[in-house]
Design a protein around this motif. Structure first.
Motif, PDB file in Angstrom:
ATOM      1  N   THR A  21       5.328  -2.277  12.464  1.00  0.00           N
ATOM      2  CA  THR A  21       4.257  -1.286  12.422  1.00  0.00           C
ATOM      3  C   THR A  21       4.374  -0.382  11.199  1.00  0.00           C
ATOM      4  O   THR A  21       3.935   0.768  11.229  1.00  0.00           O
ATOM      5  CB  THR A  21       4.278  -0.414  13.687  1.00  0.00           C
ATOM      6  OG1 THR A  21       5.545   0.238  13.772  1.00  0.00           O
ATOM      7  CG2 THR A  21       4.019  -1.244  14.924  1.00  0.00           C
ATOM      8  N   ALA A  22       4.930  -0.892  10.120  1.00  0.00           N
ATOM      9  CA  ALA A  22       5.086  -0.089   8.905  1.00  0.00           C
ATOM     10  C   ALA A  22       4.813  -0.935   7.674  1.00  0.00           C
ATOM     11  O   ALA A  22       5.131  -2.121   7.643  1.00  0.00           O
ATOM     12  CB  ALA A  22       6.488   0.504   8.836  1.00  0.00           C
ATOM     13  N   TRP A  23       4.207  -0.302   6.675  1.00  0.00           N
ATOM     14  CA  TRP A  23       3.873  -0.968   5.431  1.00  0.00           C
ATOM     15  C   TRP A  23       4.157  -0.032   4.276  1.00  0.00           C
ATOM     16  O   TRP A  23       4.254   1.181   4.450  1.00  0.00           O
ATOM     17  CB  TRP A  23       2.381  -1.326   5.388  1.00  0.00           C
ATOM     18  CG  TRP A  23       1.948  -2.248   6.465  1.00  0.00           C
ATOM     19  CD1 TRP A  23       1.861  -3.600   6.406  1.00  0.00           C
ATOM     20  CD2 TRP A  23       1.537  -1.888   7.779  1.00  0.00           C
ATOM     21  NE1 TRP A  23       1.423  -4.111   7.605  1.00  0.00           N
ATOM     22  CE2 TRP A  23       1.216  -3.068   8.473  1.00  0.00           C
ATOM     23  CE3 TRP A  23       1.414  -0.692   8.456  1.00  0.00           C
ATOM     24  CZ2 TRP A  23       0.782  -3.080   9.781  1.00  0.00           C
ATOM     25  CZ3 TRP A  23       0.985  -0.686   9.769  1.00  0.00           C
ATOM     26  CH2 TRP A  23       0.668  -1.877  10.417  1.00  0.00           C
ATOM     27  N   ARG A  24       4.261  -0.600   3.096  1.00  0.00           N
ATOM     28  CA  ARG A  24       4.272   0.215   1.893  1.00  0.00           C
ATOM     29  C   ARG A  24       3.114  -0.253   1.032  1.00  0.00           C
ATOM     30  O   ARG A  24       2.740  -1.427   1.044  1.00  0.00           O
ATOM     31  CB  ARG A  24       5.600   0.143   1.162  1.00  0.00           C
ATOM     32  CG  ARG A  24       5.910  -1.172   0.549  1.00  0.00           C
ATOM     33  CD  ARG A  24       7.232  -1.123  -0.176  1.00  0.00           C
ATOM     34  NE  ARG A  24       7.459  -2.435  -0.743  1.00  0.00           N
ATOM     35  CZ  ARG A  24       8.619  -2.871  -1.142  1.00  0.00           C
ATOM     36  NH1 ARG A  24       9.667  -2.111  -1.039  1.00  0.00           N
ATOM     37  NH2 ARG A  24       8.741  -4.074  -1.644  1.00  0.00           N
ATOM     38  N   ILE A  25       2.537   0.691   0.303  1.00  0.00           N
ATOM     39  CA  ILE A  25       1.412   0.379  -0.572  1.00  0.00           C
ATOM     40  C   ILE A  25       1.890   0.522  -1.998  1.00  0.00           C
ATOM     41  O   ILE A  25       2.441   1.556  -2.380  1.00  0.00           O
ATOM     42  CB  ILE A  25       0.219   1.312  -0.300  1.00  0.00           C
ATOM     43  CG1 ILE A  25      -0.255   1.135   1.141  1.00  0.00           C
ATOM     44  CG2 ILE A  25      -0.920   1.020  -1.275  1.00  0.00           C
ATOM     45  CD1 ILE A  25      -1.365   2.057   1.543  1.00  0.00           C
ATOM     46  N   CYS A  26       1.700  -0.545  -2.773  1.00  0.00           N
ATOM     47  CA  CYS A  26       2.134  -0.557  -4.167  1.00  0.00           C
ATOM     48  C   CYS A  26       0.937  -0.796  -5.070  1.00  0.00           C
ATOM     49  O   CYS A  26      -0.061  -1.387  -4.668  1.00  0.00           O
ATOM     50  CB  CYS A  26       3.166  -1.664  -4.395  1.00  0.00           C
ATOM     51  SG  CYS A  26       4.690  -1.406  -3.485  1.00  0.00           S
ATOM     52  N   ASP A  27       1.064  -0.352  -6.292  1.00  0.00           N
ATOM     53  CA  ASP A  27       0.048  -0.552  -7.316  1.00  0.00           C
ATOM     54  C   ASP A  27       0.448  -1.792  -8.112  1.00  0.00           C
ATOM     55  O   ASP A  27       1.365  -1.753  -8.921  1.00  0.00           O
ATOM     56  CB  ASP A  27      -0.012   0.676  -8.214  1.00  0.00           C
ATOM     57  CG  ASP A  27      -1.146   0.624  -9.221  1.00  0.00           C
ATOM     58  OD1 ASP A  27      -1.755  -0.455  -9.379  1.00  0.00           O
ATOM     59  OD2 ASP A  27      -1.415   1.658  -9.845  1.00  0.00           O
ATOM     60  N   SER A  28      -0.241  -2.894  -7.882  1.00  0.00           N
ATOM     61  CA  SER A  28       0.143  -4.155  -8.521  1.00  0.00           C
ATOM     62  C   SER A  28      -0.206  -4.186 -10.008  1.00  0.00           C
ATOM     63  O   SER A  28       0.180  -5.121 -10.705  1.00  0.00           O
ATOM     64  CB  SER A  28      -0.490  -5.340  -7.800  1.00  0.00           C
ATOM     65  OG  SER A  28      -1.895  -5.259  -7.869  1.00  0.00           O
ATOM     66  N   ALA A  29      -0.907  -3.167 -10.508  1.00  0.00           N
ATOM     67  CA  ALA A  29      -1.198  -3.098 -11.940  1.00  0.00           C
ATOM     68  C   ALA A  29       0.040  -2.677 -12.734  1.00  0.00           C
ATOM     69  O   ALA A  29       0.082  -2.867 -13.944  1.00  0.00           O
ATOM     70  CB  ALA A  29      -2.334  -2.121 -12.194  1.00  0.00           C
ATOM     71  N   LEU A  30       1.041  -2.118 -12.053  1.00  0.00           N
ATOM     72  CA  LEU A  30       2.275  -1.690 -12.713  1.00  0.00           C
ATOM     73  C   LEU A  30       3.364  -2.738 -12.530  1.00  0.00           C
ATOM     74  O   LEU A  30       3.305  -3.549 -11.605  1.00  0.00           O
ATOM     75  CB  LEU A  30       2.732  -0.344 -12.139  1.00  0.00           C
ATOM     76  CG  LEU A  30       1.724   0.800 -12.286  1.00  0.00           C
ATOM     77  CD1 LEU A  30       2.218   2.034 -11.581  1.00  0.00           C
ATOM     78  CD2 LEU A  30       1.465   1.089 -13.754  1.00  0.00           C
TER      79      LEU A  30
END
Length: 99
Positions: A21-30
């Protein structure tokens, strides 16, 4: 009960499950080794809402959402509202001194 599938974001956000029930959000442009790549941690609580810990800008003002899609849409809107700082500032018109 199985964990819900993370939605496919419409932008560069990458939703990575780190627990049921946990996620991380990353910026795939970096790049992978850029610390600014990590945008937020998301946790689904007992009531079914998603609590967000924002780690960098741009970040929306809310920290609780009903769905991951709603969260990503809000993040897209916040990212679109950011003025890029890499651009040169607007030129200030120069006037000759008054005599």
């Amino acid at each position: 009960m199985t964990a819900p599938e993370p939605p496919k974001p419409a932008s560069v956000w990458e939703v990575i499950p780190i627990a049921r029930t946990a996620w991380r959000i990353c910026d795939s442009a970096l790049t992978e080794n850029d610390a600014a790549r990590l945008v937020a941690y998301v946790d689904r609580n007992e009531t079914g809402t998603y609590d967000v810990l924002w780690l960098r800008s741009p970040c929306p003002t809310r920290s609780r959402y009903r769905s991951l899609n709603e969260l990503l849409a809000d993040l897209d809107a916040a990212a679109a509202a950011v003025v890029p700082r890499a651009d040169r500032p607007r030129k200030i018109p120069h006037f000759p001194p008054r005599i």
